[in-house]
Design a protein around this motif. Structure first.
Motif, short mmCIF file in Angstrom:
data_model
loop_
_atom_site.label_atom_id
_atom_site.label_comp_id
_atom_site.label_asym_id
_atom_site.label_seq_id
_atom_site.Cartn_x
_atom_site.Cartn_y
_atom_site.Cartn_z
N THR A 165 58.02 71.51 47.80
CA THR A 165 56.85 70.77 48.61
C THR A 165 57.19 69.30 49.13
O THR A 165 56.43 68.87 50.02
N THR A 166 58.34 68.82 48.54
CA THR A 166 58.66 67.58 49.27
C THR A 166 59.31 67.71 50.51
O THR A 166 59.47 66.53 51.22
N ALA A 167 59.65 68.89 50.91
CA ALA A 167 60.40 68.67 52.36
C ALA A 167 59.31 69.04 53.49
O ALA A 167 58.07 69.58 52.96
N THR A 168 59.75 68.82 54.55
CA THR A 168 58.84 68.97 55.72
C THR A 168 58.65 70.34 56.27
O THR A 168 57.79 70.91 56.72
N TYR A 169 59.82 71.19 55.83
CA TYR A 169 59.90 72.43 56.58
C TYR A 169 60.29 73.50 55.54
O TYR A 169 60.83 73.05 54.52
N LYS A 170 60.03 74.69 55.86
CA LYS A 170 60.37 75.87 54.96
C LYS A 170 61.58 76.66 55.86
O LYS A 170 62.52 75.54 56.26
N PRO A 219 68.98 81.71 61.22
CA PRO A 219 70.08 81.22 61.72
C PRO A 219 70.04 79.69 62.40
O PRO A 219 71.03 78.98 62.92
N CYS A 220 68.66 79.32 62.03
CA CYS A 220 68.07 77.63 62.49
C CYS A 220 68.33 77.02 61.24
O CYS A 220 67.95 75.57 61.43
N ILE A 221 68.71 77.41 59.99
CA ILE A 221 68.41 76.65 58.82
C ILE A 221 69.05 75.37 58.53
O ILE A 221 68.49 74.39 58.04
N CYS A 222 70.35 75.12 59.59
CA CYS A 222 70.82 73.78 59.23
C CYS A 222 70.22 72.56 60.01
O CYS A 222 70.67 71.52 59.92
N GLN A 223 69.07 73.01 60.82
CA GLN A 223 68.62 71.93 61.67
C GLN A 223 67.49 71.30 61.29
O GLN A 223 66.82 70.38 61.87
N PHE A 224 67.10 71.50 60.13
CA PHE A 224 65.95 70.75 59.43
C PHE A 224 66.03 70.66 57.81
O PHE A 224 66.93 71.65 57.46
N VAL A 611 57.59 77.18 60.58
CA VAL A 611 58.33 76.53 59.83
C VAL A 611 57.88 75.26 58.91
O VAL A 611 58.56 74.76 58.21
N THR A 612 57.13 74.78 59.65
CA THR A 612 56.26 73.25 59.27
C THR A 612 55.43 73.87 58.16
O THR A 612 54.40 74.41 58.34
N ARG A 618 47.30 67.15 57.18
CA ARG A 618 48.12 67.60 58.37
C ARG A 618 47.38 68.73 58.94
O ARG A 618 47.05 69.88 58.54
N PRO A 619 46.99 68.66 60.37
CA PRO A 619 46.24 69.51 60.94
C PRO A 619 47.16 70.67 61.56
O PRO A 619 48.27 70.50 61.51
N GLN A 620 46.47 71.99 61.38
CA GLN A 620 47.30 73.23 61.80
C GLN A 620 47.38 73.24 63.16
O GLN A 620 46.44 72.72 64.05
#
Length: 717
Positions: A165-170, A219-224, A611-612, A618-620
């Motif tokens: 939960t400390t990260a911004t993205y999953k 395939p986008c995992i390294c970008q956040f 993924v946010t 934080r608004p949906q």
């Protein structure tokens, strides 16, 4: 009458234009990391030196069977602990590993460990040791937990996996935990899912227990930034019931109040194999996996005696070193053997001079789970970066040793099928019989090529890629009379359970090359109302899916089995009046999506919103639904729970027959609430519930173009 598609393609066609190499650049190229201590590679990061498959505690005395352990309990057997696989004979929770160890030759990599030492070797005492491995060929994350601090008042343990939960993205890494295959763009928006494997807790010191979690490829995992958290809780009371898609209760567990667990009807509960989606303390949809091919085929043969022969053939073939190496066409029984599963992944093991012991992550994804787990007691936890997320981090213990993207296969976008409806139809199926209504012909064609990508870090190439359409509906009977034409949709997949837990039945087309499936138009003919009943007794589809089957060859192991991947994905249906002309595609392996195509999805607002992680305040994201149209109104039941009577509100898109029924949890219709013509617009009715036993029911609303389901809890009358 058996239907031949307009462009005939044989089952599992052998014609190939050569394998599709998979090591092209992607938005997140592999770093080349290997964690085998005999031949490690760091890929620019830290290099592993820990040997997880051979112990380092006085090896000349214990012959590599013990890990060195630094715990707060010296002098009572905690200077070392046995390797988990070696407890197969003495620990019922671990007996699935009888005779083998997870080694690099079978694709296993080290993610994290906690044995009381930091990565630098400095002491950092641990209370309850952890070992986390990952298989890059079969995309299984395996979590071992060892009892260091016994807790005598507990009977079960849950091993929970979620995003930190400390990260911004999953990420889309946990998409495979959903009931069906999930396309990358269909990742569940914003929420942080929690998935639990439940196992019996043995409070003897140094006893291991284990949980397996299947990973999906993002395939986008390294970008956040994305983090994982593994948490182990002990349970004093559990009331869990797993209802299978075929018959009855698979698992029931409950603390009988005497300090012992009672009611466990399936030994898999001892192995952390069933996994559960957890929302607060309630349990939601999940699945059940099998720890070996024999258990899977034995159970399925008992449930489906007509498939006993292909299941036996599949079991025997899976234990040979040349499994799948001659292509899908060499094993014509694969489709029949795996027809009753939504997901299967297995193979990839090193055959060597001996037969392999195949550990498939086979999952009955349509299993429905109900119940609660209460009185959790925190036991231990470990957090780390989601592998492949190579964002800077100044805490070495947060960086996984195998810091490569997990998962093997990713479908980028939900497939679209063009559906053409022709009514009345009096063509090839024969003229309507006297006294019956006109026929309606439904035709289906995939609109465009599937967009997919294979994880290059898995080091697999696509040898064969087959696909089929799967039709799901409430009735099992397909008539064989000559004036019915069920063109190419007569292969029975088996019983399924839809998203609401209702029993359904599935039929599929033949498998064809995914590259040329667009050449095929599948159709079936259905007659109209019979004696005032809107839906006849024959099969009609309510849901449509695409099922894929891939044969993947390991590139870095000449003696390893191929990997078999099977999954079922929902599709978008696009109603058309005519089919457009498409260029005829040749047979062969469907090429993967280009890096540019993958990058478009990674940068798209749909994926980014999904993924946010939603955090307090934080608004949906996303626009509100457009008001004012019947399509924006869902079937509603109120009050809910209800006693005595319930009001139902339902939208009718166009004038015509409407049917409202009440079904029990087995999918059986217990009461017809409405069966008549209705005008367009939002309608309401009051339904009498007198005489119904208390429990969970489903209100099913159908028109010619709509199907909606609402869960209804009925209390005592």
């Amino acid at each position: 009458m058996r239907f031949s598609t307009l462009f005939g393609v044989g089952l599992l066609a052998a014609s190939l234009s050569g394998p599709a190499r998979v090591l092209a650049q992607t938005p997140c190229p592999p770093a080349g990391i290997r964690t085998d201590p005999a031949n490690p590679a760091g890929g620019g990061g830290k290099v592993n030196s820990f040997n997880w498959y051979r112990g380092d505690y006085q090896p000349s005395v214990y012959n590599g069977t013990m890990y060195t352990l630094n715990s707060p309990y010296p002098g009572v057997g905690q200077a070392y602990t046995e390797l988990p696989w070696l407890q197969a004979a003495s620990n019922a929770v671990m007996n699935r590993f009888q005779g083998h160890v997870d080694t690099p030759g079978d694709g296993w990599e080290l993610i994290r460990r906690d044995l009381g030492y930091l990565d630098s070797g400095a002491e950092a005492k641990t209370t309850n040791p952890l070992l986390i491995l990952y298989n890059r060929r079969t995309s299984v994350l395996r979590v071992f937990t060892c009892v260091g601090d016994p807790q005598n008042n507990f009977q079960f343990a849950e091993i929970k996996l979620k995003f930190g939960t400390t990260a911004t993205y999953k990420a889309a890494t946990l998409n495979r935990m959903s009931a069906l295959g999930v396309a990358l763009e269909d990742t569940e928006p914003r929420t942080n899912p929690e998935f639990v494997s439940a196992t019996r807790y043995l409070n003897g010191r140094s006893k291991w227990f284990v949980a397996d979690f299947p990973m999906d490829y993002d395939p986008c995992i390294c970008q956040f930034d994305s983090q994982f958290n593994i948490e182990v809780n002990l349970i004093t009371q559990a009331d869990v019931k797993l209802l299978g898609k075929t018959a009855g209760s698979l698992i029931a567990m409950k603390d009988g109040g005497t300090g012992t667990a009672t009611g466990s009807t399936d030994p898999d509960m001892d192995k952390g194999l069933p996994f559960i989606r957890k929302i607060n303390s309630a349990l939601d949809a999940g699945g059940k996996s099998y720890d070996n091919i024999d258990k899977f085929t034995t159970k399925m043969a008992n449930l489906f005696p007509d498939k006993a022969t292909p299941l036996s053939s599949f079991k025997d073939a899976s234990k040979l070193g040349n499994f799948m190496k001659d292509g899908l066409n060499s094993l014509p029984y694969v489709g029949a053997a795996l027809s009753m599963l939504d997901y299967f992944m297995g193979g990839g093991q090193d055959a060597g001079p001996q037969k392999v012991v195949m550990e498939p992550m086979t999952i009955e994804m349509s299993t429905t789970i109900t119940g609660t787990i209460t009185t959790n007691n925190w036991y231990t936890s470990l957090s780390f970066q989601n592998p492949g997320n190579r964002n800077p981090n100044n805490i070495p213990e947060k960086i996984p040793f195998y810091n490569e993207a997990m998962g093997v296969f990713s479908l980028l976008k939900r497939p679209t099928v063009d559906v053409r409806t022709t009514t009345p139809y009096t063509g090839a199926g024969g003229a309507p019989q006297p006294g019956t209504q006109p026929f309606t012909r439904y035709s289906f064609r995939l609109t465009e090529d599937l967009q997919y990508v294979i994880n290059p870090a898995a080091r697999l190439e696509v040898q064969d890629f087959q696909a089929a359409l799967v039709f799901e509906g409430p009735n099992q009977t397909i008539p064989t009379r000559p004036y019915y034409d069920y063109g190419g949709i007569q292969t029975y997949e088996g019983p399924t359970t839809n998203a609401t837990g209702m029993m359904q039945h599935a039929y599929r087309t033949d498998y064809v090359d995914a590259r040329s499936i667009k050449n095929n138009i599948y159709s079936y003919i259905r007659k109209g109302p019979i004696q005032g009943t809107y839906y006849g007794p024959e099969f009609y589809y309510t849901n449509l899916y695409l099922k894929v089957m891939l044969n993947l060859r390991p590139l870095d192991c000449s003696t390893c089995q191929n990997v078999l991947f099977v999954a079922r994905y929902p599709v978008n249906q696009n109603n058309v009046s005519e089919y457009t002309t498409l260029p005829r595609a040749s047979d062969g392996v469907l090429p993967q999506a280009t890096p540019a195509t993958v990058q478009v999805v990674c940068n798209g607002s749909k994926y980014r919103d999904a993924v946010t992680l939603l955090k307090p305040g934080r608004p949906q994201a996303g626009p509100p639904a457009a008001p004012g149209t019947p399509a924006s109104v869902a079937l509603q039941a109120y009050p809910n729970p209800a006693t005595g009577a319930v009001r139902l509100r339902y939208p009718v898109e166009q004038p015509g027959p409407v049917r409202l029924t009440l079904r029990n949890s087995l999918g059986q219709t217990v009461r017809t609430l409405l069966a008549q013509n209705a005008p367009a617009g939002v309608q309401e009715l009051s339904a009498d519930l007198t005489g119904l036993a208390p429990g969970v029911y489903y209100c099913v609303f159908r028109t010619a173009t709509q199907t909606q389901v609402e869960r209804l809890v009925v209390g005592g009358n």
